[in-house]
Design a protein around this motif. Structure first.
Motif: not given
Length: 510
Positions: A189-193, A213-217, A254-257
């Protein structure tokens, strides 16, 4: 891209408050009623755009050939059958190839037939121009009737224009009703999504439908609503949701980093029979364009592909039907004799049904000839059959050792529950030393990314019969996963023809 899907317009706060935690070790967890309702909305299979354009190619080639052949028979006769037949097949095939090069089978062209009609007309004219050039260079133009070629051109043009208009109407109807689409779930989730969703929605003619959308956070970094879409649960709930709905793709936003988070998620999601893509939209690191696949203009890194899809699934289904019918017809005397022997040997039904795991972890009824006494049958397979097991009838010992008890599974294949070749379906409560197989082998449920089979790569390599050690189920799973990753029709054919030979080894069958 559609606006926010009305199926997803639920109270996001209610979804958040009612969400269950679930057991991280379990293959599935219960879904909140609201999330389950959304999953059920997507339970019907969708039509792949790849299949639609593929069937259109076949239909146009076949119909153009039929039109030309009908005109030939009506006007020219069959005196020069082979000459005309070659010209017809070459001309129809040439149109399909040229139309392919001009993107005439692209989904955007099918959605907007009016704007693509000039392209279709041009390709049809170019086809006849090339046919005329070939006839001139080969000095065979006098062999063909001008009335025939002119009639074919006009009739073929009318057919192509009418077909494109009708297909365009049907495609738009299917897209509007959710029948022809690729269903995607955003992971993270968040800005990336949010950036990803906005980029996907730029293309209004996209076939991607975001299902949630699914996210553990569960903090400020991952709000309950992102770009108008509610967060439906965590990653464990995503596994259950994807098995319950008919999801085509998981897009990891999710970002690659965030390497550790990405790897942790992928380890939990790869067992699902879906495409898994890692969005490269928000990443500053850029690779060569050929490194990416694209959904609209959004670059994606391909992580996992669904093992058997589109035309591969059609070919495998045709393979299954042909050889299962052949097997039923050929082995009918054996099956009839077995049924009579079972009836004479002990009381009870001839056929035994057992619940087993099927494709995508669904429960299926697998048919077998009954090999145990009726009052001692074990539908759950919690207690495996061992050597000299007193529950097995005299006839049962013979049909189990020769695998004749598995023959009714040809009918499972015709029903579509099983494939002829694939990982063997295990009973839902099957255990190794009092532990379920999924608890013994990490990634065990990855076997269910394809339909289970009557025979499989593990079985012809000697891994059949009783599973009394953890190593045996690990080795079976290893061979099953190898089969899934290396599937081809030739591989299926090899396994099918090796099966009778390997069944001669009955050491572990009892």
């Amino acid at each position: 891209m559609n606006e926010v899907d009305p199926k997803l317009r639920y109270n996001a706060e209610a979804v958040k408050n009612h969400r269950g935690s679930g057991d991280l070790g379990a293959p599935e967890v219960s879904l909140d009623p609201l999330v389950a309702r959304i999953a059920d909305e997507f339970r019907k299979d969708s039509i792949s755009p790849v299949m639609v354009s593929g069937y259109l190619r076949i239909g146009e080639f076949a119909t153009l050939s039929l039109i030309a052949a009908t005109i030939m028979i009506a006007y020219v006769g069959v005196g020069q059958l082979w000459t005309y037949a070659l010209a017809i097949l070459f001309g129809s095939g040439l149109f399909v190839v040229l139309n392919e090069f001009s993107d005439g089978y692209d989904l955007r062209a099918l959605r907007k037939p009016i704007s693509s009609l000039p392209r279709i007309v041009f390709v049809w004219i170019a086809t006849f121009a090339l046919l005329a050039l070939a006839a001139f260079l080969l000095k065979i133009s006098d062999s063909f009737s001008r009335v025939w070629s002119g009639s074919w051109f006009v009739a073929g043009l009318v057919f192509l224009v009418a077909t494109r208009l009708l297909v365009g109407l049907r495609v738009r109807t299917w897209a509007r009703n959710g029948i022809m689409e690729r269903r995607a779930v955003i992971v993270g989730g968040g800005k990336s999504a949010e950036k990803l969703i906005r980029a996907l929605e730029v293309r209004h003619d996209s076939d991607i439908r975001i299902c949630g959308i699914f996210d553990d956070r569960d903090d400020d970094r991952s709000p309950p609503v992102v770009a108008g879409y509610p967060k439906l649960g965590n990653i464990d709930e995503l596994v259950t949701f994807t098995r319950r709905a008919r999801i085509d793709m998981l897009i990891v936003a999710l970002p690659l980093d965030a390497e550790d988070r990405v790897l942790t998620m992928l380890k939990r999601l790869w067992i699902l029979p879906v495409d898994i893509r890692l969005s490269a939209h928000s990443n500053k690191l850029r690779f060569r364009p050929r490194t990416y696949s694209f959904i609209g203009s959004v670059p994606m890194l391909d992580i996992f592909d669904r093992p058997i899809r589109d035309w591969d699934s059609v070919a495998k289904r045709a393979f299954d039907i042909f050889f299962s019918v052949f097997g039923i017809v050929t082995l009918a005397p054996v099956m009839v004799a077995t049924a009579i022997a079972i009836k004479l040997d002990s009381k009870g039904p001839v056929i035994f049904r057992q619940k087993r795991h099927g494709f995508n972890n669904e429960m299926i009824d697998v048919f077998k000839f009954r090999s145990m006494y009726t009052d001692q049958c074990d539908p759950t397979a919690r207690n495996q059959v061992v050597k000299d097991d007193p529950r097995v009838t005299p006839i049962g010992r013979f049909i189990r050792k020769t695998s004749i008890d598995e023959l009714p599974q040809f009918f499972n294949v015709l029903r579509g529950d099983l494939s002829l070749v694939g990982p063997r379906p295990h009973a839902v409560s099957a255990q190794s030393r009092n532990r379920l197989y999924g608890e013994v082998v990490d990634g065990y449920f990855g076997r269910h990314r394809v339909k289970p089979g009557v025979t499989g790569w593990a079985q012809i390599n000697g891994w059949r019969g009783e599973i009394d050690t953890d190593e045996k189920i690990r080795r079976r799973t290893e061979f099953d996963l190898y089969y899934i990753e290396n599937w081809s029709l030739w591989f299926d054919l090899k396994i099918l023809f090796l099966t009778p030979i390997r069944l001669l080894n009955t050491e572990n069958a009892y």
